[in-house]
Design an enzyme around this catalytic site. Structure first.
Site, PDB file in Angstrom:
ATOM      1  N   LYS A  22     -12.439  20.831  19.950  1.00 23.66           N
ATOM      2  CA  LYS A  22     -11.656  21.601  20.856  1.00 23.66           C
ATOM      3  C   LYS A  22     -12.738  22.615  21.363  1.00 23.66           C
ATOM      4  CE  LYS A  22      -9.486  25.510  19.877  1.00 23.66           C
ATOM      5  NZ  LYS A  22      -9.771  26.694  20.543  1.00 23.66           N
ATOM      6  N   ASN A  23     -13.352  23.500  20.654  1.00 26.94           N
ATOM      7  CA  ASN A  23     -14.366  24.386  21.106  1.00 26.94           C
ATOM      8  C   ASN A  23     -15.433  23.856  21.994  1.00 26.94           C
ATOM      9  OD1 ASN A  23     -12.740  26.369  20.267  1.00 26.94           O
ATOM     10  ND2 ASN A  23     -13.925  26.885  18.561  1.00 26.94           N
ATOM     11  N   ARG A  99      -7.814  31.951  26.703  1.00 30.35           N
ATOM     12  CA  ARG A  99      -8.732  32.485  26.885  1.00 30.35           C
ATOM     13  C   ARG A  99     -10.021  32.172  27.149  1.00 30.35           C
ATOM     14  NH1 ARG A  99     -12.163  35.563  24.547  1.00 30.35           N
ATOM     15  NH2 ARG A  99     -12.090  37.835  25.044  1.00 30.35           N
ATOM     16  N   CYS A 123      -5.955  39.591  22.282  1.00 31.28           N
ATOM     17  CA  CYS A 123      -5.433  38.383  21.600  1.00 31.28           C
ATOM     18  C   CYS A 123      -5.050  38.673  20.405  1.00 31.28           C
ATOM     19  CB  CYS A 123      -6.353  37.355  21.985  1.00 31.28           C
ATOM     20  SG  CYS A 123      -7.420  36.903  20.676  1.00 31.28           S
ATOM     21  N   ARG A 128     -11.352  41.371  21.054  1.00 35.54           N
ATOM     22  CA  ARG A 128     -12.149  40.184  21.951  1.00 35.54           C
ATOM     23  C   ARG A 128     -12.435  40.568  23.369  1.00 35.54           C
ATOM     24  NH1 ARG A 128      -9.717  34.271  20.436  1.00 35.54           N
ATOM     25  NH2 ARG A 128     -11.960  33.849  20.505  1.00 35.54           N
ATOM     26  N   PRO A 129     -13.565  41.706  23.639  1.00 36.34           N
ATOM     27  CA  PRO A 129     -14.235  42.018  24.726  1.00 36.34           C
ATOM     28  C   PRO A 129     -14.978  40.964  25.440  1.00 36.34           C
ATOM     29  CG  PRO A 129     -15.203  43.066  23.137  1.00 36.34           C
ATOM     30  CD  PRO A 129     -14.076  42.441  22.355  1.00 36.34           C
ATOM     31  N   ILE A 130     -15.338  41.137  26.852  1.00 34.01           N
ATOM     32  CA  ILE A 130     -16.111  40.096  27.404  1.00 34.01           C
ATOM     33  C   ILE A 130     -17.408  40.752  27.898  1.00 34.01           C
ATOM     34  CG2 ILE A 130     -14.420  38.176  28.165  1.00 34.01           C
ATOM     35  CD1 ILE A 130     -14.703  39.420  30.901  1.00 34.01           C
ATOM     36  N   ASP A 131     -17.845  42.019  27.421  1.00 39.83           N
ATOM     37  CA  ASP A 131     -18.782  42.896  27.896  1.00 39.83           C
ATOM     38  C   ASP A 131     -20.042  41.949  27.711  1.00 39.83           C
ATOM     39  OD1 ASP A 131     -18.250  43.233  25.149  1.00 39.83           O
ATOM     40  OD2 ASP A 131     -19.811  44.740  25.002  1.00 39.83           O
ATOM     41  N   LEU A 132     -20.382  41.480  26.889  1.00 36.02           N
ATOM     42  CA  LEU A 132     -21.643  40.552  26.628  1.00 36.02           C
ATOM     43  C   LEU A 132     -21.789  39.490  27.683  1.00 36.02           C
ATOM     44  CD1 LEU A 132     -21.642  40.534  22.660  1.00 36.02           C
ATOM     45  CD2 LEU A 132     -22.749  41.880  24.543  1.00 36.02           C
ATOM     46  N   ASP A 313     -13.718  30.530  11.853  1.00 38.68           N
ATOM     47  CA  ASP A 313     -12.571  29.583  12.009  1.00 38.68           C
ATOM     48  C   ASP A 313     -12.096  28.999  10.793  1.00 38.68           C
ATOM     49  OD1 ASP A 313     -12.178  30.474  14.652  1.00 38.68           O
ATOM     50  OD2 ASP A 313     -13.269  28.961  15.568  1.00 38.68           O
ATOM     51  N   ILE A 335     -16.319  38.979  11.609  1.00 31.15           N
ATOM     52  CA  ILE A 335     -16.479  38.495  13.279  1.00 31.15           C
ATOM     53  C   ILE A 335     -15.345  39.182  13.674  1.00 31.15           C
ATOM     54  CG2 ILE A 335     -16.756  36.758  14.822  1.00 31.15           C
ATOM     55  CD1 ILE A 335     -18.725  36.552  12.943  1.00 31.15           C
ATOM     56  N   ARG A 405      -2.420  23.638  20.111  1.00 29.84           N
ATOM     57  CA  ARG A 405      -3.460  24.152  20.836  1.00 29.84           C
ATOM     58  C   ARG A 405      -4.926  23.369  20.275  1.00 29.84           C
ATOM     59  NH1 ARG A 405      -4.572  29.800  20.585  1.00 29.84           N
ATOM     60  NH2 ARG A 405      -6.433  28.920  21.602  1.00 29.84           N
TER      61      ARG A 405
HETATM   62  C1  UD1 Z   1     -15.517  31.217  19.962  1.00 34.79           C
HETATM   63  C2  UD1 Z   1     -14.526  30.331  19.229  1.00 34.79           C
HETATM   64  C3  UD1 Z   1     -13.628  30.657  18.108  1.00 34.79           C
HETATM   65  C4  UD1 Z   1     -14.447  31.324  17.054  1.00 34.79           C
HETATM   66  C5  UD1 Z   1     -15.567  32.279  17.613  1.00 34.79           C
HETATM   67  C6  UD1 Z   1     -16.590  32.813  16.652  1.00 34.79           C
HETATM   68  C7  UD1 Z   1     -14.266  28.889  21.460  1.00 34.79           C
HETATM   69  C8  UD1 Z   1     -13.253  28.545  22.507  1.00 34.79           C
HETATM   70  N1  UD1 Z   1     -13.840  29.892  20.612  1.00 34.79           N
HETATM   71  O1  UD1 Z   1     -14.749  32.335  20.492  1.00 34.79           O
HETATM   72  O2  UD1 Z   1     -12.861  29.614  17.755  1.00 34.79           O
HETATM   73  O3  UD1 Z   1     -13.616  31.957  16.342  1.00 34.79           O
HETATM   74  O4  UD1 Z   1     -16.361  31.746  18.760  1.00 34.79           O
HETATM   75  O5  UD1 Z   1     -17.155  31.557  16.090  1.00 34.79           O
HETATM   76  O6  UD1 Z   1     -15.289  28.345  21.224  1.00 34.79           O
HETATM   77  N2  UD1 Z   1     -17.893  40.036  21.513  1.00 34.79           N
HETATM   78  C9  UD1 Z   1     -18.144  41.186  22.101  1.00 34.79           C
HETATM   79  N3  UD1 Z   1     -18.335  41.103  23.350  1.00 34.79           N
HETATM   80  C10 UD1 Z   1     -18.242  40.101  24.093  1.00 34.79           C
HETATM   81  C11 UD1 Z   1     -18.099  38.810  23.452  1.00 34.79           C
HETATM   82  C12 UD1 Z   1     -17.800  38.765  22.050  1.00 34.79           C
HETATM   83  O7  UD1 Z   1     -17.991  42.447  21.403  1.00 34.79           O
HETATM   84  O8  UD1 Z   1     -18.456  40.049  25.294  1.00 34.79           O
HETATM   85  C13 UD1 Z   1     -17.641  40.066  20.015  1.00 34.79           C
HETATM   86  C14 UD1 Z   1     -16.094  39.622  19.660  1.00 34.79           C
HETATM   87  O9  UD1 Z   1     -15.404  40.452  19.818  1.00 34.79           O
HETATM   88  C15 UD1 Z   1     -16.452  39.142  18.207  1.00 34.79           C
HETATM   89  C16 UD1 Z   1     -17.871  38.494  18.114  1.00 34.79           C
HETATM   90  O10 UD1 Z   1     -18.523  39.127  19.349  1.00 34.79           O
HETATM   91  O11 UD1 Z   1     -16.267  40.155  17.199  1.00 34.79           O
HETATM   92  C17 UD1 Z   1     -17.871  36.992  18.457  1.00 34.79           C
HETATM   93  O12 UD1 Z   1     -17.175  36.581  19.283  1.00 34.79           O
HETATM   94  P1  UD1 Z   1     -17.405  35.268  20.263  1.00 34.79           P
HETATM   95  O13 UD1 Z   1     -18.547  34.437  19.509  1.00 34.79           O
HETATM   96  O14 UD1 Z   1     -17.835  35.738  21.286  1.00 34.79           O
HETATM   97  O15 UD1 Z   1     -16.056  34.385  20.274  1.00 34.79           O
HETATM   98  P2  UD1 Z   1     -15.695  33.523  21.342  1.00 34.79           P
HETATM   99  O16 UD1 Z   1     -16.443  32.919  22.281  1.00 34.79           O
HETATM  100  O17 UD1 Z   1     -14.435  34.370  22.010  1.00 34.79           O
END
Ligand code: UD1
Length: 427
Positions: A22-23, A99, A123, A128-132, A313, A335, A405
């Site tokens: 899926k991912n 997401r 969620c 789960r921010p997207i700042d990065l 996961d 995480i 899903r």
């Molecule tokens: C992806 C996977 C999810 C898995 C996760 C960690 C998909 C669709 N989903 O989610 O199944 O559980 O990787 O292996 O592939 N973070 C920030 N800012 C950001 C982005 C992330 O602070 O902009 C933090 C998150 O809150 C979290 C950590 O970084 O604590 C890791 O998250 P991330 O690896 O980005 O997870 P996803 O890509 O959302």
């Protein structure tokens, strides 16, 4: 709403076909936006999220056709073609349901020089921010504005310039967005402390097949030389290591013996090490991986970490497995901040789990008893299935749309190895 009903106590024995990941699928699909030629993806899992992503691509002007697969086959072949993009907007209604829609941001920006994507919001498993994602894109030359719940990104002059970004925290999604943005940039992009998950390797290999120039695939430093255009390709989605690991936990808790057909041991070493720690026999076979268990699981100590560490996961499924273990297991979730939602549900089945902050202690009990339980997120739902397979009596898992899903034909695959499990319509 559907329920999954399990009458526990059957030992799982036989072969389980592992679907496409899926991912990986969710980051390979947006690659279609990067070229006007067709991208054909094979071994795509039949999952609600994959269908949802197909609809999102359609909204952007990318056509999708599914061919050559009968309903009884696992996996599908989809050809996506974005001859011209008709929109660069991913609306709130789609992003809030899925997401992973945020993964169109990088490709849209790269191909069209602009993208408007709804902020995904929180969620179930945390903030789960997207700042990065945004910081990485800015480092590659994007200008970003946030307004009315949307991210509006643009590339001055219509094309990203390249640049260097060091991720302060390893992020799978942010790495994926940055890689997809970088492949069509005017210069070189260097991404440091990039995620190294096998799904990212799959993404990079697919992009390379489309003509991208990426160095350091599978390492924490990716160097991407932007090219002027990408071409079409045919690419096979990797096997789902999380699905495989989930069925391995189900085999252990039922003292079963299963072959995970299509699973790749080198992509899930931390999971296999944890299974061995629990006392399982784990061996590579010609077709995949065999996992067998006799007796109760031994206690495990597991801490989640970015790849190659133990996957977040997989945490819920191992916790379910440990509930019938011979001693106390210790889990640390590093995480996501809210990823123990399965605990109160597992408690309804008689588990002994204590959560303190990011750690959970699971004391093995002698028996679990079936109960009505509620799925809260995808992997949490699977932990309830795993516990239900070993519990005495009947377990009814509600809100199964979470499972749909991420697990292709769950009941069918488990029935085929001897589980007493069915989906019923609860009206
Ligand atoms: C992806 C996977 C999810 C898995 C996760 C960690 C998909 C669709 N989903 O989610 O199944 O559980 O990787 O292996 O592939 N973070 C920030 N800012 C950001 C982005 C992330 O602070 O902009 C933090 C998150 O809150 C979290 C950590 O970084 O604590 C890791 O998250 P991330 O690896 O980005 O997870 P996803 O890509 O959302």
């Amino acid at each position: 709403m559907d329920q999954i009903v399990i009458r526990g106590g059957q030992r799982l024995k036989g072969r389980i076909p592992i679907s496409g990941a899926k991912n990986a699928a969710l980051t390979l699909l947006p690659c279609a936006l990067l070229t006007d030629e067709p991208l054909t993806l094979r071994n795509l899992p039949r999952l609600a999220d994959v269908d949802g992503f197909g609809h999102l691509l359609n909204q952007l002007g990318c056509s999708t056709t599914i061919e050559g697969s009968r309903p009884e086959d696992f996996g599908r072949v989809m050809t996506a073609r974005a001859t011209t993009l008709t929109s660069t907007v991913a609306p709130y209604d789609i992003v809030r349901k899925m997401r992973a829609s945020i993964l169109v941001l990088g490709p849209l920006l790269a191909r069209a020089g602009e993208a408007t994507v709804s902020l995904p919001g929180g969620c179930a498993i945390g903030n789960r921010p997207i700042d990065l994602h945004l910081k990485a894109l800015e480092a590659l030359g994007a200008e970003i504005e946030l307004a009315s719940g949307y991210v509006k990104a643009s590339a001055p002059g219509g094309r990203l310039t390249g640049g260097k970004f060091t991720f302060p925290v390893v992020s799978v999604g942010a790495t994926e967005n940055a890689v997809m943005a970088a492949v069509l940039a005017k210069g070189t992009c260097v991404l440091e402390n990039a995620a190294r998950e096998p799904e990212i390797v799959d993404l990079c290999n697919c992009l390379a097949a489309m003509g991208a120039e990426i160095d350091g695939i599978g390492t924490e430093t990716l160097t991407i030389e932007g090219v002027d255009r990408l071409h079409g390709a045919t690419y096979r989605v990797m096997a789902d290591r999380i699905e495989a690991g989930s069925y391995a936990c189900a085999a252990v808790i039922t003292e079963g013996d299963v072959e995970l057909v299509g699973a790749k041991a080198d992509e899930m070493e931390a999971t296999l090490a944890a299974l061995r720690e629990a006392g399982a026999t784990v061996e590579e076979t010609k077709a995949g991986i065999r996992v067998a268990m006799s007796g109760r699981a031994q206690p495990v100590t597991l801490s989640t970490a970015p790849y190659p560490g133990f996957a977040t996961d997989m945490q819920a499924q191992f916790m379910a497995m440990a509930t019938l273990g011979t001693g106390a297991s210790l889990f640390t979730e590093t995480i996501f901040e809210n990823r123990y939602m399965h605990v109160p549900e597992l408690a309804r089945m008689g588990c002994d789990i204590q959560v303190k902050g990011r750690t959970a202690i699971v004391r093995g009990v002698d028996r679990l008893v079936g109960a009505p339980v509620m799925a809260t997120d995808l992997r949490a739902s699977m932990s309830l299935i795993i516990a239900g397979l070993a519990a005495e009596g009947e377990t009814q898992v509600n809100r199964v749309y979470h499972l749909d899903r991420g697990y292709e034909r769950l009941e069918e695959k488990l029935q085929a190895v001897g589980a007493d499990i069915e989906r019923v319509s609860a009206g």
